[in-house]
Structures are given as structure tokens and as C-alpha cells.
Design an enzyme around this catalytic site. Structure first.
Site, PDB file in Angstrom:
ATOM      1  N   THR A   1       2.990   2.154  -2.855  1.00  0.00           N
ATOM      2  CA  THR A   1       4.021   2.568  -3.469  1.00  0.00           C
ATOM      3  C   THR A   1       3.787   2.793  -4.791  1.00  0.00           C
ATOM      4  OG1 THR A   1       3.555  -0.132  -3.725  1.00  0.00           O
ATOM      5  CG2 THR A   1       5.439   0.676  -2.023  1.00  0.00           C
TER       6      THR A   1
ATOM      7  N   HIS B   1      21.730 -10.016   8.362  1.00  0.00           N
ATOM      8  CA  HIS B   1      20.578 -11.305   7.281  1.00  0.00           C
ATOM      9  C   HIS B   1      20.475 -11.328   5.902  1.00  0.00           C
ATOM     10  CE1 HIS B   1      16.947 -14.528   7.685  1.00  0.00           C
ATOM     11  NE2 HIS B   1      17.337 -13.426   6.248  1.00  0.00           N
ATOM     12  N   GLU B   2      20.353 -10.886   5.454  1.00  0.00           N
ATOM     13  CA  GLU B   2      20.310 -10.834   4.208  1.00  0.00           C
ATOM     14  C   GLU B   2      21.995 -10.639   3.471  1.00  0.00           C
ATOM     15  OE1 GLU B   2      17.813 -11.163   2.517  1.00  0.00           O
ATOM     16  OE2 GLU B   2      16.811 -10.365   4.169  1.00  0.00           O
TER      17      GLU B   2
ATOM     18  N   PRO C   1       0.872  -1.329   0.083  1.00  0.00           N
ATOM     19  CA  PRO C   1       0.332   0.554  -0.213  1.00  0.00           C
ATOM     20  C   PRO C   1       0.972   1.678  -0.143  1.00  0.00           C
ATOM     21  CG  PRO C   1      -0.496  -1.883   2.073  1.00  0.00           C
ATOM     22  CD  PRO C   1       0.230  -1.872   0.942  1.00  0.00           C
TER      23      PRO C   1
HETATM   24  P1  ADP Z   1      -1.305   3.019  -3.910  1.00  0.00           P
HETATM   25  O1  ADP Z   1      -2.483   2.376  -4.853  1.00  0.00           O
HETATM   26  O2  ADP Z   1       0.381   2.204  -4.140  1.00  0.00           O
HETATM   27  O3  ADP Z   1      -1.160   2.502  -2.989  1.00  0.00           O
HETATM   28  P2  ADP Z   1      -1.282   5.519  -4.286  1.00  0.00           P
HETATM   29  O4  ADP Z   1      -0.515   5.335  -5.603  1.00  0.00           O
HETATM   30  O5  ADP Z   1      -2.454   5.756  -3.630  1.00  0.00           O
HETATM   31  O6  ADP Z   1       0.062   4.474  -3.840  1.00  0.00           O
HETATM   32  O7  ADP Z   1       0.114   6.407  -3.707  1.00  0.00           O
HETATM   33  C1  ADP Z   1      -0.400   7.749  -2.652  1.00  0.00           C
HETATM   34  C2  ADP Z   1       0.196   8.650  -2.840  1.00  0.00           C
HETATM   35  O8  ADP Z   1       1.336   8.724  -2.610  1.00  0.00           O
HETATM   36  C3  ADP Z   1       0.346   9.284  -4.439  1.00  0.00           C
HETATM   37  O9  ADP Z   1      -0.764  10.068  -4.405  1.00  0.00           O
HETATM   38  C4  ADP Z   1       1.425  10.297  -4.161  1.00  0.00           C
HETATM   39  O10 ADP Z   1       2.095  11.671  -3.508  1.00  0.00           O
HETATM   40  C5  ADP Z   1       2.550   9.226  -3.635  1.00  0.00           C
HETATM   41  N1  ADP Z   1       3.324   8.952  -3.980  1.00  0.00           N
HETATM   42  C6  ADP Z   1       3.506   7.198  -4.075  1.00  0.00           C
HETATM   43  N2  ADP Z   1       4.786   6.274  -4.249  1.00  0.00           N
HETATM   44  C7  ADP Z   1       4.963   7.809  -4.975  1.00  0.00           C
HETATM   45  C8  ADP Z   1       6.558   7.334  -6.025  1.00  0.00           C
HETATM   46  N3  ADP Z   1       6.683   7.320  -6.339  1.00  0.00           N
HETATM   47  N4  ADP Z   1       6.485   8.883  -6.496  1.00  0.00           N
HETATM   48  C9  ADP Z   1       6.028  10.186  -5.757  1.00  0.00           C
HETATM   49  N5  ADP Z   1       4.647  10.357  -5.170  1.00  0.00           N
HETATM   50  C10 ADP Z   1       4.600   8.648  -4.473  1.00  0.00           C
HETATM   51 ZN    ZN Z   2      16.280 -14.902   4.745  1.00  0.00          ZN
END
Ligand code: ADP
Ligand code: ZN
Ligand code: MG
Length: 611
Positions: A206, A424-425, A204
Site C-alpha cells: 500500500t 453488507h457495509e 502489503p
Molecule cells: P509497502 O511497503 O506498503 O509494502 P511499498 O511502499 O513497497 O509497499 O510499495 C511498493 C510499490 O508500489 C511502490 O514502490 C510504488 O511503486 C507502488 N505504490 C504503492 N502505493 C502507491 C501509491 N499510493 N502511489 C504510487 N505508487 C504506489
Molecule cells: Zn460487518
């Protein structure tokens, strides 16, 4: 329902006000001047009364001094009789000018008719509102099937790959998708099929949703967005018709992108919920599959889905022609965290003392969403202090705020934990690199992914169809490398290697019972795996051997594990310098790619710290 209640309450209040007004009207306004009937009789005898105006049971008396008083007679019986009974003689009565007023008009209506009619009115009103409500609901039900998919307006807030920091591999994959959407002819003329589905996998926050929108922004096509959890609603069959609608819309606007967020909400392993009862979800999932299969060769609609639970997805979703492209989005490492912070500091005045790298260093395990949140908290803190710029202090303080915050779901390490995970890694990687039959180290990361603290990704250097016993033995040792490193460096082990040990034990048992690779047990298989067809999963094992054989199997399994552990321990202890070096690089950079790792090993070999 709330509206109905409100209406009823409103009607009741009006009713009570009316009732109290009209029933009270009799007594309310003229309390002080009411006299009793016997007083009235006395006044009549003394000739004080000039006129008596009777309306209903109420008598308005005008006295000789022109003042007015009121009296009430019994409801039945006339005033004359009452006076006579009270001993007023006919002469005295004659002196009084008695008038009778029949009530009429509005007042009469309100007092006499309203109390009877009002309850009926209320009931009618009540039913009317109920009916309207129900009708509204019905209309809603009719509209239910229509997809709630939102069409992002590309011009409103255009998101491109520039807005997404890091995730280089994911972006690379998605650039291809953009090209398909932009110039499908190029691919079609080569006889290539356009990919139908891309599934984005990552924890979540990312940036899965963000990346999908960036694809739409880059390709400049309509983007239909719906979340899996929205499908799971009241009526059976609605999800499926919504999917149909969504895809119809997308085809109409082709080239376009359909984005199904949180697909795990509908895409769960079918039949996995024992006892059934998930018809709705199944039908929705089936409809998605039907739609994707029904695409013509040149249908220029690409379906992007996102999930953070790839493990529970129905295998049917991942078959070729459906979501056959998988894009994994890693949690950001230190470099990417700095870039994300930079993106989210746009439009925020930072003071000269701000060093985003320092913030990135202190936020291992933070997702992109957490970092965006951190920058925002920093801005709020600065605004509350009436500052002109955001300083390092606010940002540092926000780290804790975000860490404690309720919205955080991903894991955060302390410095100590980070060190443990790094060793560990490093242990896995070092053991793998030292054994000739182990797979090559592809990537090492200490950024948490899912449950495991970090991970060492190993890929075979060439395609393998048959596995040799020696390969399995080296594999076992590699699996135990993390455990061995922790034990050597810290003299203690954590719960970190938990899943390694389970994988190792399973592998060792299979070596003995399935592959017949144990010298002692001989080339034989033991036990029959039972497949429950309707679940498609192995449910248990049928023992077809005796208790004493079982003991022997256990002994063999533990001997394999034991040997592997000794191998791992030996490597880790002998190459302690190399282990330290890899761990320290990991602590600094958080990820090491294959080429970097190979160079690191080469330089250490050259300097003699690794044989
Ligand atoms: P997911 O759908 O993976 O749960 P989101 O795309 O909704 O996450 O990300 C939530 C917010 O976090 C985005 O609107 C952005 O503001 C920020 N965010 C997440 N990842 C990035 C990234 N790689 N670069 C810039 N902003 C990011
Ligand atoms: Zn391991
Ligand atoms: Mg999302």
C-alpha cells in the site's frame, strides 16, 4: 564452504592429470614397439641388437637396422642375469653395447618424489583454504554488529509526496513530521516535544516504504533504512548492537530519519511465543526501546516504522514517547487507484484510447504495488508486440496477469462479491444511522482491509466514559446490520459477517455476565477472569456459578442477540430504498466519508425514503 569444495576439486583434477601423465608416460607413448624379454633374448642370440640403454626397468634397444624397440625387465635383477637365464651366452652378450642411465633431473623428481609429496601438498593446501575461509568468517562476525542500514541518496532518486497517490490522511500526518524535521526550533521554543516515532500501518504494497522515503525526500534529510527481518540473523546479540549502531549513525547525521521496515519481525509481543527461545528478537526490540527512550529532548531524529501486522506488535512499542503516532494507510479506492495508475504511466507512451478510470473500476482490492505492476506488465506486452504505444487492450489483459501472479497477496473481489460487501457495509451504516444511541458513521469502505471484506468506521460523537445499556443494545443491532442486509437482499448469508457475529456474541455475553445489565440475571457479575501474569493475557474464565445458571446466562445472551437481530432486520427491510442507494454509491465510489454519508441520508430523508 562452496569455495573450499571448489578448491579441493580443482586440486584433485590437477593431481589426477599429473599422475596419469607421469605414470602413463612410460607406457603411453611407445606402446607398439615393446617386445617381450624372450624376444629380446632371441634377438640377442641372433646378434641383431646393437645397443641397450637401461633406465630403471625400461630398456631401449637399438637394432642393427637402427630401428628402436623397447623391453622391460623384472624390477629386481639385472638385464645380464635375465639374458643368461634365458640362455644367451656370454659372447652374444658382449656384442651388445649395454649402457645404464641413471634417472635424474625433473623427470626423476616428478615420477618418484611427486606421488609421495603431492598428497601432503594437497592436505596442506586444503587446510590453508579452510583456514582462510574460517578467518574470513571471523572477520565477518566482527563486522556483524555494524548496522547494515542503508543511507538513501536523496539526490539519486528523490521521492516526494507527489509520487504517492491517495493516502491523503497519512500524508497530512506525515507533513507534520516533515515540519518537525525542517524547523525543530519553532516547536521547541513553544515547549513542544518532538515526536519520536511514527508507525505506518497498512497491508502489503500500500506504499508504506514509499511514504517513508517521501518524508525523507520532502524534509531533505538523511534516511537510514533497515528491515526488521534483517535483524533476525545468526548470532545472538547482533541485532541489539546493530540497532545501537544504527541510532548512533542517525544521531551523528541529525536531523535524520530512521526507518525500520517490517518492524513486526522484531516487535512481536514479547513472551507470546510460549516456550521462549526468541531471545535475539527480544534483545533487539529492547534495544530499540532503549534507544528511543534515550533521545534527548532536542534529538532531531524521527523513527518511522512500518508494519502490516499491528495486531501482534508489543504494546511497549506503542507507549507514549515511542511509536505514539499511528498512521493508517488504506488500500486505494477507485479514485486513488486511478491516480496511482496515472503516476505509474509516467514515461510510458499511452495511446489515445486508454481510459485509466476503466482499469481502476476493474481492479478493486488491488494495492498500489499491484497497480504499479499492472502498468509495467502492460508496457512489456506492448513492447513484445512491437507497438509504439500501450493500448487499453494490453492494460486490460494485464489485470488478469497481475491477479493470477504469484506476488499478489491482497484480496481481489469479483463483481458479485463487491456487491455483497457493499450491501453488507450499507447495512451496518444504515442501522447505525437509524438508531439514536449508536456511534456516528465516520467512514464506510468496501476496499478490503485485512481480513474483513470492508468496514464501517463508527466513532462516538462525544467522549464516553460510561456506556449505557441502550447504547450497547444499539451497538449490537449495528453489528448485526451487515448480516441482516445480506439476508434481506440475497436471501443468503456469506462468511463475511463471521467476525461481526463473534463480536456481537462477546458483547452480549459481557452485557449479561460482566456489566449486570440483564433484567433476568439481575445486577450481578458471573465468572472471574483469570489473568496469567507472565503472558499478560486472559487465558480463561473461572466458573463460579452452577450449570443451571450457565444455561440461564446462555438464554439471556441469545435473547439480547435475538432482539438486536430483529431490530436490524426491521430497519433494513423498512428502509430498503435507502439501503439500495447507499450500496450503489459504495459500489461506485468504494468509500463514503462522514460528510458525504450525512448528506446522503439528509437527501433521502427529504425525499421521504427514510423516516
Ligand atoms: P509497502 O511497503 O506498503 O509494502 P511499498 O511502499 O513497497 O509497499 O510499495 C511498493 C510499490 O508500489 C511502490 O514502490 C510504488 O511503486 C507502488 N505504490 C504503492 N502505493 C502507491 C501509491 N499510493 N502511489 C504510487 N505508487 C504506489
Ligand atoms: Zn460487518
Ligand atoms: Mg515495504
Amino acid at each position: 564452504m562452496r569455495d573450499v569444495l571448489k578448491n579441493i576439486l580443482f586440486a584433485l583434477v590437477i593431481f589426477m592429470v599429473l599422475v596419469s601423465l607421469f605414470s602413463g608416460a612410460n607406457t603411453f607413448f611407445d606402446k607398439e614397439n615393446v617386445i617381450s624379454l624372450s624376444d629380446l633374448a632371441l634377438k640377442a642370440k641372433s646378434g641383431e641388437i646393437k645397443t641397450a640403454l637401461i633406465s630403471g626397468d625400461k630398456i631401449e634397444l637399438t637394432l642393427s637396422d637402427e630401428s628402436k624397440v623397447f623391453a622391460y625387465k623384472e624390477a629386481s635383477g639385472s638385464l645380464l642375469e635375465s639374458l643368461k637365464n634365458l640362455g644367451v651366452n656370454d659372447n652374444d652378450i658382449k656384442k651388445i653395447n649395454i649402457q645404464v642411465k641413471t634417472e635424474g633431473g625433473l623427470a626423476y623428481f616428478l615420477i618418484n618424489i611427486l606421488p609421495i609429496v603431492l598428497p601432503f601438498l594437497l592436505i596442506i593446501l586444503f587446510f590453508y583454504f579452510m583456514f582462510r575461509q574460517a578467518k574470513g568468517g571471523q572477520m565477518q562476525a566482527f563486522n556483524f554488529g555494524a548496522s547494515k542500514a542503508k543511507l538513501f541518496d536523496a539526490n539519486k532518486e528523490k521521492i516526494t509526496f507527489k509520487n504517492v497517490a491517495g493516502a491523503e490522511e497519512a500524508k497530512e500526518e506525515l507533513k507534520e513530521v516533515v515540519e518537525f524535521l525542517k524547523s525543530p526550533g519553532k516547536f521547541l521554543s513553544m515547549g513542544a516535544k518532538i515526536p519520536r516515532g511514527v508507525i505506518l500501518i497498512g497491508s502489503p504494497g500500500t506504499g508504506k516504504t514509499l511514504l517513508a522515503r517521501a518524508v525523507a525526500g520532502e524534509a531533505n534529510v538523511p534516511f537510514f533504512h533497515i528491515s526488521g527481518s534483517e535483524f533476525v540473523e545468526m548470532f545472538v546479540g547482533v541485532g541489539a548492537s546493530r540497532v545501537r549502531d544504527l541510532f548512533n549513525n542517525a544521531k551523528k547525521h541529525s536531523p535524520s530519519i530512521v526507518f525500520i521496515d517490517e518492524i513486526d519481525a522484531v516487535g512481536r509481543h514479547r513472551g507470546a511465543g510460549m516456550g521462549g527461545g526468541h531471545d535475539e528478537r527480544e534483545q533487539t526490540l529492547n534495544q530499540i526501546l532503549v534507544e528511543m527512550d534515550g533521545f534527548e529532548r532536542d534529538t532531531n531524529v524521527i523513527v518511522i516504522a512500518a508494519t502490516n501486522r499491528p495486531d501482534i506488535l508489543d504494546p511497549a512499542l506503542l507507549r507514549p514517547g515511542r511509536f505514539d503516532r499511528r498512521v493508517i494507510i488504506d488500500e486505494p479506492d477507485i479514485k486513488n487507484r486511478e491516480e496511482i495508475l496515472k503516476i505509474h504511466s509516467e514515461g510510458k507512451p499511452l495511446s489515445a484510447d486508454v481510459v485509466l478510470r476503466k482499469i481502476a473500476e476493474r481492479t478493486p482490492g488491488f494495492s498500489g504495488a499491484d497497480l504499479a505492476n499492472l502498468m509495467n506488465e502492460g508496457a512489456i506486452a506492448a513492447a513484445r508486440k512491437n507497438q509504439k504505444e500501450i493500448t487499453q487492450t494490453e492494460l486490460t489483459e494485464s489485470i488478469e496477469k497481475v491477479m493470477m501472479g504469484p506476488a499478489r497477496r491482497s484480496k481481489v473481489y469479483s463483481a458479485k462479491e463487491k456487491e455483497i460487501v457493499a450491501f453488507h457495509e450499507a447495512g451496518h451504516a444504515l442501522v447505525a444511522a437509524s438508531l439514536s444511541n449508536a456511534d456516528a458513521v465516520h467512514k464506510i469502505s468496501i476496499v478490503s482491509r485485512g481480513r474483513a471484506g470492508g468496514y464501517t468506521l463508527k466513532l462516538p460523537t462525544e467522549e464516553i466514559n460510561f456506556y449505557s445499556k441502550n447504547k450497547f443494545i444499539d451497538e449490537l443491532a449495528t453489528l448485526l446490520g451487515g448480516y441482516a442486509a445480506e439476508k434481506t437482499v440475497f436471501g443468503d448469508v456469506t462468511t463475511g459477517p463471521h467476525s461481526d457475529l463473534k463480536t456481537a456474541s462477546d458483547l452480549a455475553r459481557r452485557i449479561v455476565t460482566e456489566y449486570g445489565m440483564s433484567e433476568k440475571m439481575g445486577p450481578m457479575t458471573f465468572g472471574e477472569r483469570e489473568k496469567l501474569v507472565f503472558l499478560g493475557k486472559e487465558m480463561g474464565e473461572n466458573r463460579n456459578y452452577s450449570e443451571s445458571v450457565a444455561t440461564k446466562i446462555d438464554e439471556e445472551v441469545s435473547s439480547f442477540i435475538d432482539k438486536a437481530y430483529k431490530t436490524a432486520m426491521k430497519i433494513v427491510k423498512e428502509k430498503r430504498n435507502a439501503l439500495n442507494k447507499i450500496a450503489s454509491v459504495l459500489i461506485e465510489k468504494e468509500t463514503i466519508e462522514q460528510t458525504e454519508f450525512e448528506e446522503l441520508m439528509k437527501s433521502m430523508r427529504a425525499s421521504g425514503s427514510v423516516a
